[in-house]
Design a protein around this motif. Structure first.
Motif, short mmCIF file in Angstrom:
data_model
loop_
_atom_site.label_atom_id
_atom_site.label_comp_id
_atom_site.label_asym_id
_atom_site.label_seq_id
_atom_site.Cartn_x
_atom_site.Cartn_y
_atom_site.Cartn_z
N ALA A 182 -1.15 -2.75 6.37
CA ALA A 182 -1.50 -2.73 4.95
C ALA A 182 -0.64 -1.68 4.26
N PRO A 183 0.00 -2.05 3.17
CA PRO A 183 0.86 -1.09 2.47
C PRO A 183 0.05 -0.13 1.61
N GLU A 184 0.69 0.94 1.23
CA GLU A 184 0.07 1.85 0.27
C GLU A 184 0.03 1.13 -1.08
N ARG A 185 -0.86 1.60 -1.93
CA ARG A 185 -0.94 1.02 -3.27
C ARG A 185 -0.69 2.12 -4.30
N GLN A 186 0.08 1.75 -5.30
CA GLN A 186 0.35 2.66 -6.42
C GLN A 186 0.06 1.88 -7.70
N GLY A 187 -0.92 2.32 -8.43
CA GLY A 187 -1.29 1.63 -9.65
C GLY A 187 -1.77 0.21 -9.38
N GLY A 188 -2.40 0.00 -8.22
CA GLY A 188 -2.91 -1.31 -7.86
C GLY A 188 -1.89 -2.24 -7.24
N GLN A 189 -0.62 -1.82 -7.19
CA GLN A 189 0.44 -2.66 -6.61
C GLN A 189 0.77 -2.21 -5.20
N ARG A 190 1.04 -3.18 -4.36
CA ARG A 190 1.48 -2.88 -3.00
C ARG A 190 2.86 -2.22 -3.06
N ILE A 201 14.38 -9.58 -0.53
CA ILE A 201 15.37 -9.15 0.46
C ILE A 201 15.18 -9.81 1.83
N THR A 202 13.96 -10.29 2.11
CA THR A 202 13.72 -10.94 3.40
C THR A 202 13.78 -12.46 3.33
N GLY A 203 13.70 -13.00 2.12
CA GLY A 203 13.68 -14.45 1.97
C GLY A 203 12.35 -15.07 2.36
N VAL A 204 11.31 -14.26 2.43
CA VAL A 204 9.97 -14.72 2.80
C VAL A 204 9.09 -14.67 1.56
N PRO A 205 8.38 -15.74 1.24
CA PRO A 205 7.53 -15.73 0.05
C PRO A 205 6.46 -14.63 0.11
N ALA A 206 6.12 -14.12 -1.05
CA ALA A 206 5.08 -13.07 -1.14
C ALA A 206 3.77 -13.58 -0.55
N SER A 207 3.49 -14.86 -0.69
CA SER A 207 2.24 -15.42 -0.14
C SER A 207 2.21 -15.27 1.39
N ALA A 208 3.35 -15.46 2.03
CA ALA A 208 3.43 -15.29 3.49
C ALA A 208 3.22 -13.83 3.87
N ILE A 209 3.78 -12.93 3.09
CA ILE A 209 3.62 -11.50 3.36
C ILE A 209 2.15 -11.12 3.26
N ARG A 210 1.49 -11.59 2.21
CA ARG A 210 0.06 -11.30 2.06
C ARG A 210 -0.75 -11.92 3.20
N PHE A 211 -0.39 -13.13 3.62
CA PHE A 211 -1.07 -13.81 4.74
C PHE A 211 -0.95 -12.97 6.01
N TRP A 212 0.26 -12.49 6.31
CA TRP A 212 0.48 -11.68 7.51
C TRP A 212 -0.33 -10.38 7.43
N GLU A 213 -0.43 -9.81 6.26
CA GLU A 213 -1.25 -8.60 6.09
C GLU A 213 -2.71 -8.89 6.42
N GLU A 223 12.05 -4.84 8.32
CA GLU A 223 12.37 -5.03 9.74
C GLU A 223 11.24 -5.75 10.45
N ARG A 224 10.00 -5.40 10.13
CA ARG A 224 8.84 -6.05 10.73
C ARG A 224 8.82 -7.54 10.37
N ILE A 225 9.18 -7.85 9.13
CA ILE A 225 9.20 -9.24 8.69
C ILE A 225 10.29 -10.02 9.43
N VAL A 226 11.45 -9.41 9.63
CA VAL A 226 12.51 -10.07 10.41
C VAL A 226 11.99 -10.39 11.81
N LEU A 227 11.28 -9.43 12.42
CA LEU A 227 10.71 -9.65 13.75
C LEU A 227 9.69 -10.80 13.71
N LEU A 228 8.82 -10.82 12.72
CA LEU A 228 7.82 -11.88 12.61
C LEU A 228 8.49 -13.25 12.47
N ARG A 229 9.51 -13.34 11.65
CA ARG A 229 10.23 -14.62 11.46
C ARG A 229 10.89 -15.06 12.76
N LYS A 230 11.52 -14.14 13.47
CA LYS A 230 12.16 -14.49 14.74
C LYS A 230 11.13 -14.96 15.74
#
Length: 127
Positions: free
Chosen positions: A28-36, A9-21, A44-51
């Protein structure tokens, strides 16, 4: 939502999301069953980071932007001044290119009108 959905939905690769984390730019997101699992606000935070990145802020500056108000004020003032100077520089480049499209001189530097414009830019830069 999953990291895959957030990336979609943000158009940002998962690798970039993990890098920013890893660098503390995204909480850091919550984890459910080992998944973020991300809340909707993460998009919204990602849109701000990209801008911020598109505006030329470094990762350190983006991190400062997310600090308390007193810590971020100096960085913001410096960045605003830098952006304003870049806007002036871009306007000058735009004027030069527009003139070059119309100019009949073989070398634009020999054009009297362009030389006048360059003199004006120098005067503006010294004030």
């Amino acid at each position: 939502m999953t990291i895959g959905r957030l990336a979609e939905i943000t158009g940002v690769p998962a690798s970039a999301i993990r890098f920013w984390e890893r660098h503390g730019l995204l909480p850091a997101p919550e984890r459910q069953g080992g998944q973020r699992r991300y809340p909707p606000e993460a998009a919204e935070r990602i849109v701000l980071l990209r801008k911020c990145q598109q505006a030329g802020l470094t990762l350190v500056e983006i991190s400062e932007l997310q600090q308390d108000r007193s810590r971020r004020q100096a960085m913001i003032r410096a960045k605003v001044a830098e952006i304003e100077q870049r806007m002036v520089d871009l306007e000058h480049a735009h004027q030069m290119l527009e003139h070059a499209l119309q100019c009949g001189e073989e070398d634009i530097v020999n054009c009297p009108k362009f030389r006048e414009q360059m003199a004006t830019w120098r005067e503006q830069g010294s004030s």
